[in-house]
Design a protein around this motif. Structure first.
Motif, mmCIF file in Angstrom:
data_model
loop_
_atom_site.group_PDB
_atom_site.id
_atom_site.type_symbol
_atom_site.label_atom_id
_atom_site.label_comp_id
_atom_site.label_asym_id
_atom_site.label_seq_id
_atom_site.Cartn_x
_atom_site.Cartn_y
_atom_site.Cartn_z
ATOM 1 N N UNK A 119 0.921 -1.252 -0.120
ATOM 2 C CA UNK A 119 0.120 0.105 -0.013
ATOM 3 C C UNK A 119 0.901 1.330 -0.189
ATOM 4 N N UNK A 120 0.461 2.190 -0.827
ATOM 5 C CA UNK A 120 -0.814 2.522 -1.580
ATOM 6 C C UNK A 120 -0.468 2.135 -3.090
ATOM 7 N N UNK A 121 0.497 1.204 -3.483
ATOM 8 C CA UNK A 121 0.574 0.909 -5.071
ATOM 9 C C UNK A 121 -0.740 0.359 -5.570
ATOM 10 N N UNK A 122 -1.126 -0.499 -4.554
ATOM 11 C CA UNK A 122 -2.292 -1.030 -5.390
ATOM 12 C C UNK A 122 -3.627 -0.040 -5.748
ATOM 13 N N UNK A 123 -3.576 1.036 -4.826
ATOM 14 C CA UNK A 123 -4.565 2.301 -5.224
ATOM 15 C C UNK A 123 -4.185 2.865 -6.274
ATOM 16 N N UNK A 124 -2.835 3.183 -6.498
ATOM 17 C CA UNK A 124 -2.207 3.735 -7.616
ATOM 18 C C UNK A 124 -2.637 2.954 -8.991
ATOM 19 N N UNK A 125 -2.657 1.701 -8.867
ATOM 20 C CA UNK A 125 -2.977 0.961 -9.967
ATOM 21 C C UNK A 125 -4.271 1.013 -10.641
ATOM 22 N N UNK A 126 -5.337 0.650 -9.489
ATOM 23 C CA UNK A 126 -6.608 0.604 -9.886
ATOM 24 C C UNK A 126 -7.119 1.975 -10.353
ATOM 25 N N UNK A 127 -6.521 3.053 -9.825
ATOM 26 C CA UNK A 127 -6.988 4.609 -10.441
ATOM 27 C C UNK A 127 -6.633 4.449 -11.623
ATOM 28 N N UNK A 128 -5.425 4.057 -12.000
ATOM 29 C CA UNK A 128 -4.959 4.104 -13.406
ATOM 30 C C UNK A 128 -5.814 3.266 -14.350
ATOM 31 N N UNK A 129 -6.190 1.892 -13.737
ATOM 32 C CA UNK A 129 -7.133 1.007 -14.445
ATOM 33 C C UNK A 129 -8.424 1.821 -14.791
ATOM 34 N N UNK A 130 -9.010 2.662 -13.852
ATOM 35 C CA UNK A 130 -10.310 3.287 -13.884
ATOM 36 C C UNK A 130 -10.000 4.307 -14.958
ATOM 37 N N UNK A 131 -8.746 5.153 -14.980
ATOM 38 C CA UNK A 131 -8.586 6.028 -16.051
ATOM 39 C C UNK A 131 -8.804 5.443 -17.118
ATOM 40 N N UNK A 132 -8.045 4.271 -17.456
ATOM 41 C CA UNK A 132 -8.291 3.539 -18.749
ATOM 42 C C UNK A 132 -9.335 3.071 -19.180
ATOM 43 N N UNK A 137 -2.172 9.015 -6.474
ATOM 44 C CA UNK A 137 -1.553 9.941 -7.544
ATOM 45 C C UNK A 137 -0.087 9.700 -7.970
ATOM 46 N N UNK A 138 -0.158 9.336 -9.234
ATOM 47 C CA UNK A 138 1.129 9.241 -9.542
ATOM 48 C C UNK A 138 1.291 10.120 -10.937
ATOM 49 N N UNK A 139 2.347 10.239 -11.623
ATOM 50 C CA UNK A 139 2.716 11.154 -12.867
ATOM 51 C C UNK A 139 1.704 10.564 -14.092
ATOM 52 N N UNK A 140 1.286 9.071 -13.949
ATOM 53 C CA UNK A 140 0.740 8.544 -15.081
ATOM 54 C C UNK A 140 -0.818 8.768 -14.947
ATOM 55 N N UNK A 141 -1.473 9.355 -13.720
ATOM 56 C CA UNK A 141 -2.749 9.604 -13.463
ATOM 57 C C UNK A 141 -2.796 10.955 -13.787
ATOM 58 N N UNK A 142 -3.605 11.391 -15.089
ATOM 59 C CA UNK A 142 -3.833 12.466 -15.825
ATOM 60 C C UNK A 142 -5.201 12.964 -15.158
ATOM 61 N N UNK A 143 -6.317 11.981 -15.270
ATOM 62 C CA UNK A 143 -7.823 12.229 -15.003
ATOM 63 C C UNK A 143 -7.925 11.909 -13.359
#
Length: 259
Positions: free
Chosen positions: A76-89, A130-136
Motif C-alpha cells: 500500500x498504496x501501490x494497489x490504489x495507484x494501479x486501480x486508479x490508473x485502471x479506472x482512468x483507462x 496519484x502518480x505522474x501517470x494519472x492525468x484524470x
C-alpha cells in the motif's frame, strides 16, 4: 457474442499492469463494468472474473477485468495507484465506445472489493494513489459492487500487515486512513454489498457496519446476505449463491441506468 483482448495500462520497469476488455457485439448498455480481483492483495489475477465478465458482456455490457501489483513485492498504496490508473483507462475506453466516461461501475471481491470501495472514497482533490501517470484525477466509479469486501483494515490478519507494511499497533493512523469504513464522508456513489453469513475472512458484522455507516451518511446502499455461504464465492455464474448475486447485480444496474 463478444470480442476480448488484453492491453497494458501501466508499466513500471519490467512490470506491466494489464487489463482484459470484453466488448459485446450487440448494442451497448449505457454503463460499463470494471472487475477487480481479490486474493489478499498477494495472489489471484484478472482471469478470476472472466466468467462473470463474459456473462455481462453477453448481455450488452462493456466489461473489463484488471490486474494490479501484488504484495509482498508491492505494498500500500501501490494497489490504489494501479486501480486508479485502471479506472482512468476504463473511462478512456468508454469515450472510445461513445459511452459517458463517468458511467463505470467498479466490482470487486474481498481485497478487490476493498479496492473498489476505496475508489469510491477518493476525491479528485486527494493525493492518495496519484502518480505522474494519472492525468484524470476523477476516478470515482458510478456505482460500487462488493463481494465479501475488506471494509476495515483492523482485522489483525497477517495478509493485512503484509499489505500495509507493518502491524496495526505501529501504524494505527495509517490503517484508519486506508480503511473504507473510516473514509465515508457522504457523496459517495451507490453501493451493493454481497456477503455470506458463514464468511470467516471478512465477517458479516463488518459488512453490516459498513452498510449502516453508508446509510447514515446518506449513501444508497443495499446489503444482500447469502445464507450458508463462505468467502470468495463470486467468481462464476453457475452456483446458487452466484446466481442470487448476479440477479441482485442486474437489479442494481437497472436502477443505476435509470438515474
Amino acid at each position: 457474442m463478444y470480442h476480448t483482448w488484453e492491453v497494458c495500462y501501466a508499466e513500471y520497469n519490467q512490470k506491466r499492469c494489464r487489463i482484459d476488455f470484453f466488448l459485446p457485439t450487440q448494442r451497448l448498455a449505457p454503463i460499463s463494468l470494471l472487475f477487480i480481483h481479490g486474493g489478499g492483495w498477494e495472489k489471484g489475477g484478472k482471469e478470476s472474473w472472466r466468467d462473470v465478465a463474459v456473462y455481462f458482456a453477453e448481455r450488452g455490457f462493456a466489461t473489463a477485468s484488471t490486474g494490479y501489483r501484488l504484495t509482498p513485492d508491492y505494498r500500500y498504496p501501490v494497489q490504489i495507484e494501479d486501480v486508479r490508473l485502471a479506472m482512468q483507462r476504463m473511462k478512456q475506453w468508454n469515450r472510445e465506445l461513445g459511452l459517458a466516461a463517468d458511467k463505470v461501475v467498479a466490482i470487486g471481491s474481498s481485497s478487490g472489493g476493498y479496492l473498489a470501495a476505496m475508489l469510491a472514497m477518493i476525491t479528485p482533490h486527494e493525493e492518495l494513489g496519484v502518480t505522474e501517470k494519472l492525468v484524470d484525477l476523477e476516478t470515482r466509479p458510478y456505482g460500487v459492487i462488493c463481494y465479501c469486501p475488506v471494509t476495515t483494515l483492523e482485522l489483525r490478519r497477517p495478509f493485512v500487515e503484509r499489505f500495509m507494511g507493518g502491524p496495526f499497533e505501529m501504524m494505527q493512523q495509517a490503517y484508519l486512513e486506508a480503511s473504507p469504513l473510516h473514509r465515508i464522508r457522504g457523496g459517495e456513489p451507490p453501493f451493493l454489498l454481497l456477503q455470506g453469513d458463514c464468511d470467516t475472512t471478512t465477517s458479516l458484522e463488518d459488512t453490516k457496519r459498513f452498510h449502516e455507516r453508508l446509510l447514515v451518511a446518506g449513501i444508497s446502499s443495499r446489503l444482500e446476505v447469502l445464507h450458508g455461504v463462505g468467502h470468495g464465492f463470486g467468481y462464476g455464474a453457475s452456483t446458487e449463491a452466484q446466481g442470487k448475486s448476479i440477479r441482485a447485480i442486474e437489479s442494481f444496474l437497472d436502477d443505476l441506468v435509470k438515474r
